[in-house]
Design a protein around this motif. Structure first.
Motif, PDB file in Angstrom:
ATOM      1  N   GLN A 154       0.832  -1.208   0.000  1.00 24.09           N
ATOM      2  CA  GLN A 154       0.000   0.000   0.000  1.00 24.09           C
ATOM      3  C   GLN A 154       0.865   1.255   0.000  1.00 24.09           C
ATOM      4  N   ALA A 155       1.944   1.247   0.791  1.00 23.81           N
ATOM      5  CA  ALA A 155       2.833   2.417   0.856  1.00 23.81           C
ATOM      6  C   ALA A 155       3.493   2.655  -0.496  1.00 23.81           C
ATOM      7  N   LEU A 156       3.950   1.592  -1.151  1.00 23.00           N
ATOM      8  CA  LEU A 156       4.569   1.744  -2.472  1.00 23.00           C
ATOM      9  C   LEU A 156       3.555   2.277  -3.486  1.00 23.00           C
ATOM     10  N   ALA A 157       2.329   1.769  -3.419  1.00 21.32           N
ATOM     11  CA  ALA A 157       1.280   2.245  -4.331  1.00 21.32           C
ATOM     12  C   ALA A 157       0.974   3.724  -4.076  1.00 21.32           C
ATOM     13  N   SER A 158       0.948   4.123  -2.813  1.00 17.49           N
ATOM     14  CA  SER A 158       0.642   5.531  -2.507  1.00 17.49           C
ATOM     15  C   SER A 158       1.770   6.456  -2.956  1.00 17.49           C
ATOM     16  N   ARG A 159       2.989   5.930  -3.038  1.00 23.29           N
ATOM     17  CA  ARG A 159       4.121   6.714  -3.555  1.00 23.29           C
ATOM     18  C   ARG A 159       4.119   6.756  -5.078  1.00 23.29           C
ATOM     19  N   ARG A 160       3.238   5.954  -5.684  1.00 30.09           N
ATOM     20  CA  ARG A 160       3.110   5.876  -7.145  1.00 30.09           C
ATOM     21  C   ARG A 160       4.444   5.543  -7.821  1.00 30.09           C
ATOM     22  N   VAL A 161       5.153   4.581  -7.245  1.00 26.97           N
ATOM     23  CA  VAL A 161       6.433   4.179  -7.826  1.00 26.97           C
ATOM     24  C   VAL A 161       6.181   3.425  -9.137  1.00 26.97           C
ATOM     25  N   PRO A 162       7.027   3.650 -10.125  1.00 29.01           N
ATOM     26  CA  PRO A 162       6.781   3.102 -11.466  1.00 29.01           C
ATOM     27  C   PRO A 162       6.594   1.588 -11.514  1.00 29.01           C
ATOM     28  N   PHE A 163       7.286   0.841 -10.685  1.00 27.21           N
ATOM     29  CA  PHE A 163       7.205  -0.613 -10.804  1.00 27.21           C
ATOM     30  C   PHE A 163       5.917  -1.201 -10.229  1.00 27.21           C
TER      31      PHE A 163
END
Length: 178
Positions: A154-163
């Protein structure tokens, strides 16, 4: 909308609020909170859309997230209370899982869930290069992520990281697991 894995559209929207098989559709258990079955159905639907199997513990997290988003506090719903609520709904089937856990599945609906525990890496090498470049670019503070697979994804998705952009939360959890 179309589900990323080609799953059928959501069962809600065209259906009236379900009537509980028994009881009132709300239960109290050892926890202090209670939950309406319509909220449970919406939470299960959102987990289907995220390609995450609606295990009891994940369903309880999702209910809490939905309550927070709506500006409410859910309270402490026991797993037994939640399981009973799911078991009284004619649209849900409670399925026993390993380790004493359970999941709430839509009766008669095909399930398209990501196996977040699978050791199989089906992601393209370019995605892993993007992940490596992203993490290499962070300072020590920004590298800190939550410890759990679900919260980390969820944290990675909220950062909108490309991968992870364009991937389901289930895929994000699997990537974190790998």
């Amino acid at each position: 909308g179309v589900h990323p894995m080609g799953a059928p559209p959501a069962p809600l929207g065209g259906f009236p609020a379900p009537q509980a098989r028994q009881g009132q559709g709300r239960h109290r258990g050892q926890g202090t909170g209670q939950v309406a079955i319509q909220e449970v159905l919406l939470a299960v639907e959102s987990l289907y859309n995220d390609q995450l199997r609606p295990y009891g513990r994940i369903l309880r997290k999702r209910l809490s997230e939905h309550a927070r988003t709506a500006g409410r506090r859910l309270g402490n719903i026991s797993f037994d209370c939640l399981r009973r609520s799911c078991g009284t709904c004619p649209w849900l089937q409670v399925v026993p899982e390993e380790g004493g856990d359970w999941s709430a599945l839509f009766a008669g609906r095909p399930a398209y869930f990501v196996d977040v525990h699978s050791p199989v890496d089906s992601y393209p090498p370019a995605m892993w290069r993007e992940a490596e470049a992203y993490f290499d670019s962070l300072n020590a503070t920004d590298k800190a992520l939550p410890g759990g697979r679900y919260e980390c994804a969820q944290a990675l998705a909220s950062r909108r990281v490309p991968f992870v952009v364009g991937r389901s939360l289930g895929q994000g959890c699997h990537i974190v697991q790998l």
